[in-house]
Design a protein around this motif. Structure first.
Motif, PDB file in Angstrom:
ATOM      1  N   GLU A  13      12.849  -7.460 -14.107  1.00  0.00           N
ATOM      2  CA  GLU A  13      13.885  -8.470 -13.864  1.00  0.00           C
ATOM      3  C   GLU A  13      13.239  -9.784 -13.414  1.00  0.00           C
ATOM      4  N   GLU A  14      13.752 -10.868 -13.888  1.00  0.00           N
ATOM      5  CA  GLU A  14      13.249 -12.170 -13.462  1.00  0.00           C
ATOM      6  C   GLU A  14      13.629 -12.419 -12.013  1.00  0.00           C
ATOM      7  N   GLY A  15      12.686 -12.855 -11.212  1.00  0.00           N
ATOM      8  CA  GLY A  15      12.921 -13.164  -9.819  1.00  0.00           C
ATOM      9  C   GLY A  15      12.909 -11.960  -8.902  1.00  0.00           C
ATOM     10  N   SER A  16      12.605 -10.755  -9.427  1.00  0.00           N
ATOM     11  CA  SER A  16      12.575  -9.554  -8.588  1.00  0.00           C
ATOM     12  C   SER A  16      11.235  -9.451  -7.879  1.00  0.00           C
ATOM     13  N   SER A  17      11.237  -8.755  -6.753  1.00  0.00           N
ATOM     14  CA  SER A  17       9.994  -8.571  -6.003  1.00  0.00           C
ATOM     15  C   SER A  17       9.088  -7.567  -6.711  1.00  0.00           C
ATOM     16  N   ARG A  18       7.817  -7.666  -6.441  1.00  0.00           N
ATOM     17  CA  ARG A  18       6.846  -6.779  -7.075  1.00  0.00           C
ATOM     18  C   ARG A  18       6.977  -5.364  -6.525  1.00  0.00           C
ATOM     19  N   ARG A  19       6.920  -4.373  -7.402  1.00  0.00           N
ATOM     20  CA  ARG A  19       6.977  -2.975  -6.979  1.00  0.00           C
ATOM     21  C   ARG A  19       5.555  -2.419  -6.924  1.00  0.00           C
ATOM     22  N   ILE A  20       5.293  -1.658  -5.887  1.00  0.00           N
ATOM     23  CA  ILE A  20       3.973  -1.066  -5.692  1.00  0.00           C
ATOM     24  C   ILE A  20       4.123   0.442  -5.527  1.00  0.00           C
ATOM     25  N   VAL A  21       3.021   1.141  -5.694  1.00  0.00           N
ATOM     26  CA  VAL A  21       3.018   2.589  -5.531  1.00  0.00           C
ATOM     27  C   VAL A  21       3.182   2.937  -4.056  1.00  0.00           C
ATOM     28  N   CYS A  22       4.037   3.892  -3.771  1.00  0.00           N
ATOM     29  CA  CYS A  22       4.252   4.315  -2.384  1.00  0.00           C
ATOM     30  C   CYS A  22       2.955   4.895  -1.826  1.00  0.00           C
ATOM     31  N   PRO A  23       2.483   4.424  -0.672  1.00  0.00           N
ATOM     32  CA  PRO A  23       1.223   4.941  -0.110  1.00  0.00           C
ATOM     33  C   PRO A  23       1.326   6.398   0.345  1.00  0.00           C
ATOM     34  N   LEU A  24       2.549   6.919   0.507  1.00  0.00           N
ATOM     35  CA  LEU A  24       2.713   8.306   0.935  1.00  0.00           C
ATOM     36  C   LEU A  24       2.805   9.269  -0.239  1.00  0.00           C
ATOM     37  N   ASP A  25       3.303   8.771  -1.369  1.00  0.00           N
ATOM     38  CA  ASP A  25       3.468   9.618  -2.549  1.00  0.00           C
ATOM     39  C   ASP A  25       3.340   8.752  -3.796  1.00  0.00           C
ATOM     40  N   PRO A  26       2.245   8.867  -4.536  1.00  0.00           N
ATOM     41  CA  PRO A  26       2.037   8.012  -5.703  1.00  0.00           C
ATOM     42  C   PRO A  26       2.970   8.316  -6.869  1.00  0.00           C
ATOM     43  N   HIS A  50       6.115   7.834  -6.938  1.00  0.00           N
ATOM     44  CA  HIS A  50       7.202   6.868  -7.041  1.00  0.00           C
ATOM     45  C   HIS A  50       6.744   5.511  -6.509  1.00  0.00           C
ATOM     46  N   THR A  51       7.532   4.482  -6.800  1.00  0.00           N
ATOM     47  CA  THR A  51       7.199   3.121  -6.391  1.00  0.00           C
ATOM     48  C   THR A  51       8.273   2.575  -5.471  1.00  0.00           C
ATOM     49  N   VAL A  52       7.970   1.427  -4.856  1.00  0.00           N
ATOM     50  CA  VAL A  52       8.887   0.813  -3.903  1.00  0.00           C
ATOM     51  C   VAL A  52       8.686  -0.704  -3.956  1.00  0.00           C
ATOM     52  N   SER A  53       9.755  -1.437  -3.673  1.00  0.00           N
ATOM     53  CA  SER A  53       9.633  -2.897  -3.620  1.00  0.00           C
ATOM     54  C   SER A  53       8.693  -3.283  -2.482  1.00  0.00           C
ATOM     55  N   GLU A  54       7.809  -4.196  -2.763  1.00  0.00           N
ATOM     56  CA  GLU A  54       6.796  -4.579  -1.785  1.00  0.00           C
ATOM     57  C   GLU A  54       7.419  -5.153  -0.523  1.00  0.00           C
ATOM     58  N   ASP A  55       8.497  -5.936  -0.668  1.00  0.00           N
ATOM     59  CA  ASP A  55       9.110  -6.538   0.506  1.00  0.00           C
ATOM     60  C   ASP A  55       9.959  -5.543   1.304  1.00  0.00           C
ATOM     61  N   LYS A  56      10.170  -4.311   0.780  1.00  0.00           N
ATOM     62  CA  LYS A  56      10.930  -3.286   1.501  1.00  0.00           C
ATOM     63  C   LYS A  56      10.055  -2.093   1.897  1.00  0.00           C
ATOM     64  N   LEU A  57       8.740  -2.287   1.864  1.00  0.00           N
ATOM     65  CA  LEU A  57       7.823  -1.176   2.118  1.00  0.00           C
ATOM     66  C   LEU A  57       7.992  -0.609   3.525  1.00  0.00           C
ATOM     67  N   ASP A  58       8.059  -1.471   4.530  1.00  0.00           N
ATOM     68  CA  ASP A  58       8.157  -0.981   5.910  1.00  0.00           C
ATOM     69  C   ASP A  58       9.409  -0.131   6.109  1.00  0.00           C
ATOM     70  N   LYS A  59      10.524  -0.568   5.555  1.00  0.00           N
ATOM     71  CA  LYS A  59      11.768   0.186   5.671  1.00  0.00           C
ATOM     72  C   LYS A  59      11.680   1.511   4.925  1.00  0.00           C
ATOM     73  N   HIS A  60      11.023   1.482   3.763  1.00  0.00           N
ATOM     74  CA  HIS A  60      10.908   2.704   2.945  1.00  0.00           C
ATOM     75  C   HIS A  60      10.039   3.758   3.629  1.00  0.00           C
ATOM     76  N   LEU A  61       8.980   3.342   4.288  1.00  0.00           N
ATOM     77  CA  LEU A  61       8.068   4.298   4.917  1.00  0.00           C
ATOM     78  C   LEU A  61       8.742   5.091   6.032  1.00  0.00           C
ATOM     79  N   LYS A  62       9.808   4.527   6.611  1.00  0.00           N
ATOM     80  CA  LYS A  62      10.497   5.218   7.693  1.00  0.00           C
ATOM     81  C   LYS A  62      11.422   6.318   7.188  1.00  0.00           C
ATOM     82  N   LYS A  63      11.814   6.257   5.913  1.00  0.00           N
ATOM     83  CA  LYS A  63      12.749   7.236   5.385  1.00  0.00           C
ATOM     84  C   LYS A  63      12.235   7.965   4.147  1.00  0.00           C
TER      85      LYS A  63
END
Length: 478
Positions: free
Chosen positions: A47-60, A62-75
């Motif tokens: 998507e145009e203007g979407s944040s970059r997705r990166i591989v989850c450091p806990l489980d490769p 799946h991926t997660v939005s880079e700007d939501k990584l901290d929130k994702h790691l908690k759940k």
């Protein structure tokens, strides 16, 4: 036609589905997209203007939005969770002496001379072994209606036959009754526990008619290391019976620390349907080597009415003294009253976990021979194709390669040329018999009478051997 279908799949994404084209599958992603979006969360980077997705450091995986990584790691489901009180790392693993240094050698790397030497050792070890498998197909009336239900397919019917026979064996051994806690190892969806509950709920017993609704003298503990969908234990929460599921590997389960088992101290009965390979040995260690667990030395105790006071003969016996510190006996579970476990996948056994190490060593065998026999054991059930020495098969429809959901081991080319398919199958059965002989020896040294039974026809499942055990006042050698 296939090429035309592929072209149609490439034309456009389905309405409301992701617009990302999967090159490997030659089709568009089928994930549902949010309103106003063109791509799903996994392919949102397009998507145009979407944040970059990166591989989850806990489980490769799946991926997660880079700007939501901290929130994702908690759940994230792969985050490290607090370990329950009954988790004790490697408590049922057995000794690790020399296990890490054992070099695994595949059968395909063995010379013909080495293979013939292994076969000679196998034949010598099973000579005089009094661990015969008897044909004993039983059933239980609680499953009869479901067995006759035409809506059940072939797969469901096979599982019902196995569950019915296991319940029949439990009843024949005097283990299927109230006043017990059934521990189902490798529970999966919990169907075996479901039928145990149904059998005890519907039993026509005058002594139990007064408290059919409560079932407060029955506990069912389900042990499964994986998260399972479509569990059936949730259907029983409203009938008063105590169903509890532990998501833990048997290798790390300390039954003496499970709160449910220390409340009423009901006698324990271990059950399992197709407990793969080393899981059987881990379950035996969990039941019989856990500190604080005891086995009964007499016949199963009489089940009392709820209004009948317990006499001295029905009291839980005092714990035998042993080495090491003694925890408060009031926190211990009840005694082990017996078990019934359907065996399978001997090729997945591991020397470290195996309970019959002493049995093997007494026969001049060790970890190396055990590893080879485990691999050979798959020849009994893997539906090997005949070699050039074999006569043409009479019935091509009798192949059993897909009869069982547990995949066999490989490495059959090593013996092609000097063992026929029938001979390989016989060798596989001898390997299974020897491995199970070590388990029977282990049970006997713990004060149990044990036997092996073919509890269903081999057409139902090629892995059709049931291991049962009840306490015995006299020991016998296998």
């Amino acid at each position: 036609m296939q090429h035309r279908a592929a072209l149609s799949n490439m034309a456009a994404a389905l309405p409301g589905r992701c617009g990302f084209f999967l090159e490997k599958k030659k089709r568009f992603c089928k994930m549902i997209v949010s309103r106003g979006r063109r791509f799903c969360g996994e392919h949102a980077t397009m998507e145009e203007g979407s944040s970059r997705r990166i591989v989850c450091p806990l489980d490769p995986k799946h991926t997660v939005s880079e700007d939501k990584l901290d929130k994702h790691l908690k759940k994230c489901n792969s985050r490290e969770k607090p370990r329950p009180v009954y988790y004790v790392e490697n408590i049922n693993s057995g000794p690790a002496d020399g296990d890490d240094t054992l070099q695994q050698v595949s059968l395909s790397e063995q010379s013909r001379t080495q293979l013939e030497s292994l076969l000679d050792k196998l034949k010598t070890a099973v000579t005089g072994l009094q661990c015969d498998v008897e044909d004993r197909v039983l059933s239980h009336s609680a499953l009869q209606e479901e067995l006759n239900n035409p809506k059940n397919g072939d797969s469901a019917h096979k599982h019902l036959k196995q569950q019915s026979s296991i319940l029949g064996h439990l009843e024949a051994l005097g283990l299927l009754g109230r006043g017990r806690c059934f521990v189902e190892f490798g529970a999966g969806r919990g169907k075996l526990s479901h039928w145990i509950h149904e059998a005890l709920k519907t039993r026509d017993d005058p002594e139990t008619q007064d408290h059919l609704e409560s079932l407060d003298d029955l506990q069912l503990l389900l042990v499964e290391r994986c998260s399972t969908r479509f569990k059936v234990d949730g259907k029983h929460q409203d009938v008063g019976v105590e169903f509890e599921r532990l998501q833990v590997d048997i290798q790390h389960l300390d039954l003496s620390k499970v709160p449910l088992l220390t409340q009423k101290k009901l006698p324990l009965v271990g059950v399992g349907k197709h407990l793969c390979g080393a899981a059987t040995d881990l379950a035996l260690r969990c039941l019989l080597e856990t500190p604080g667990l005891r086995q009964e030395t007499g016949p199963p105790r009489k089940r009392l009415k709820t209004s009948e006071p317990a006499g001295p003969e029905s009291a839980v016996p005092a714990e035998l003294p042993g080495p090491g510190p003694h925890p408060d006996p009031r926190l211990h579970p009840g005694p082990v009253q017996g078990l019934a476990v359907a065996l399978c996948c001997h090729h997945r056994c591991e020397w470290r976990h195996y309970v019959g190490q002493k049995f093997f060593l007494q026969r001049g065998l060790g970890a190396e021979e055990f590893s080879a026999f485990c691999r050979m054991s798959s020849w009994a059930t893997c539906g090997l194709r005949p070699t050039s020495q074999d006569p043409p098969p009479r019935d091509p429809t009798s192949q059993r390669g897909d009869d069982e959901e547990h995949e066999p081991a490989e490495e059959t080319d090593a013996v092609n040329g000097f063992l026929s398919a029938a001979e390989r199958e016989q060798v596989g059965r001898l390997c299974k018999r020897l491995i199970d002989g070590g388990r029977i020896h282990f049970l006997q040294t713990r004060g149990f009478d044990s036997r092996l039974s073919r509890y269903v026809n081999s057409r139902v499942t090629p892995e059709n051997v049931l291991l049962t055990a009840v306490p015995s006042s006299s020991l016998s050698s296998c």
